[in-house]
Design a protein around this motif. Structure first.
Motif, mmCIF file in Angstrom:
data_model
loop_
_atom_site.group_PDB
_atom_site.id
_atom_site.type_symbol
_atom_site.label_atom_id
_atom_site.label_comp_id
_atom_site.label_asym_id
_atom_site.label_seq_id
_atom_site.Cartn_x
_atom_site.Cartn_y
_atom_site.Cartn_z
ATOM 1 N N CYS A 65 0.820 -1.221 0.000
ATOM 2 C CA CYS A 65 0.000 0.000 0.000
ATOM 3 C C CYS A 65 0.848 1.263 0.000
ATOM 4 O O CYS A 65 0.590 2.190 -0.769
ATOM 5 C CB CYS A 65 -0.941 0.001 1.200
ATOM 6 N N ALA A 66 1.854 1.315 0.864
ATOM 7 C CA ALA A 66 2.692 2.517 0.962
ATOM 8 C C ALA A 66 3.430 2.775 -0.354
ATOM 9 O O ALA A 66 3.527 3.922 -0.809
ATOM 10 C CB ALA A 66 3.675 2.378 2.115
ATOM 11 N N ALA A 67 3.935 1.719 -0.982
ATOM 12 C CA ALA A 67 4.633 1.865 -2.257
ATOM 13 C C ALA A 67 3.677 2.331 -3.350
ATOM 14 O O ALA A 67 4.041 3.150 -4.204
ATOM 15 C CB ALA A 67 5.293 0.546 -2.650
ATOM 16 N N GLU A 91 0.975 4.191 -2.914
ATOM 17 C CA GLU A 91 0.691 5.611 -2.666
ATOM 18 C C GLU A 91 1.840 6.481 -3.178
ATOM 19 O O GLU A 91 1.606 7.519 -3.805
ATOM 20 C CB GLU A 91 0.451 5.860 -1.182
ATOM 21 N N ARG A 92 3.087 6.067 -2.940
ATOM 22 C CA ARG A 92 4.246 6.824 -3.430
ATOM 23 C C ARG A 92 4.281 6.821 -4.957
ATOM 24 O O ARG A 92 4.544 7.856 -5.585
ATOM 25 C CB ARG A 92 5.548 6.242 -2.875
ATOM 26 N N TRP A 93 3.993 5.663 -5.581
ATOM 27 C CA TRP A 93 3.975 5.567 -7.038
ATOM 28 C C TRP A 93 2.908 6.492 -7.618
ATOM 29 O O TRP A 93 3.157 7.207 -8.596
ATOM 30 C CB TRP A 93 3.705 4.119 -7.466
ATOM 31 N N ASN A 95 2.789 13.740 -10.131
ATOM 32 C CA ASN A 95 3.763 14.827 -10.247
ATOM 33 C C ASN A 95 4.459 14.806 -11.593
ATOM 34 O O ASN A 95 4.657 15.847 -12.204
ATOM 35 C CB ASN A 95 4.797 14.744 -9.120
ATOM 36 N N GLU A 99 1.550 9.194 -6.291
ATOM 37 C CA GLU A 99 1.942 10.592 -6.104
ATOM 38 C C GLU A 99 3.024 10.981 -7.121
ATOM 39 O O GLU A 99 2.936 12.033 -7.750
ATOM 40 C CB GLU A 99 2.447 10.810 -4.680
ATOM 41 N N ALA A 100 4.023 10.121 -7.283
ATOM 42 C CA ALA A 100 5.091 10.400 -8.242
ATOM 43 C C ALA A 100 4.553 10.458 -9.668
ATOM 44 O O ALA A 100 4.960 11.317 -10.456
ATOM 45 C CB ALA A 100 6.192 9.346 -8.135
ATOM 46 N N SER A 101 3.625 9.565 -9.991
ATOM 47 C CA SER A 101 3.033 9.560 -11.334
ATOM 48 C C SER A 101 2.259 10.835 -11.594
ATOM 49 O O SER A 101 2.346 11.420 -12.673
ATOM 50 C CB SER A 101 2.106 8.350 -11.507
#
Length: 90
Positions: free
Chosen positions: A55-57, A59-61, A67, A63-65
């Motif tokens: 889940c955490a990965a 969410e980071r993916w 951005n 957000e990065a996508s």
């Protein structure tokens, strides 16, 4: 579908998502979800025949996508604006 509780905002409470969770979270179909989890750069783990996404990965993916897409659009608009200005100057 994974065996997990769903919170009031339809977010799974597990530490990993499965493909059906990704389908639901992104509102995409089965084929597109499987293509995504197999895509290089997407944070999936294959365990046997199943794909799991921490889940955490995820969410980071996500957000990065978001951005990267906004940076791409900003760069593209800047380039188009510069081309228009340069064409008028000629």
């Amino acid at each position: 579908m994974s065996n997990m509780n769903i919170t009031n905002n339809n977010r799974p409470t597990s530490v990993v998502y499965d493909v059906e969770d990704i389908m639901r979270l992104l509102n995409i179909g089965h084929s597109r979800a499987y293509a995504l989890v197999k895509q290089s750069g997407f944070p999936s783990i294959k365990i046997g025949r199943q794909f799991k996404v921490p889940c955490a990965a995820f969410e980071r993916w996500l957000e990065a996508s978001a951005n990267n897409q906004s940076d791409f659009l900003s760069d593209k608009l800047t380039s188009e604006y510069d081309a228009i200005i340069n064409a008028k100057a000629v």
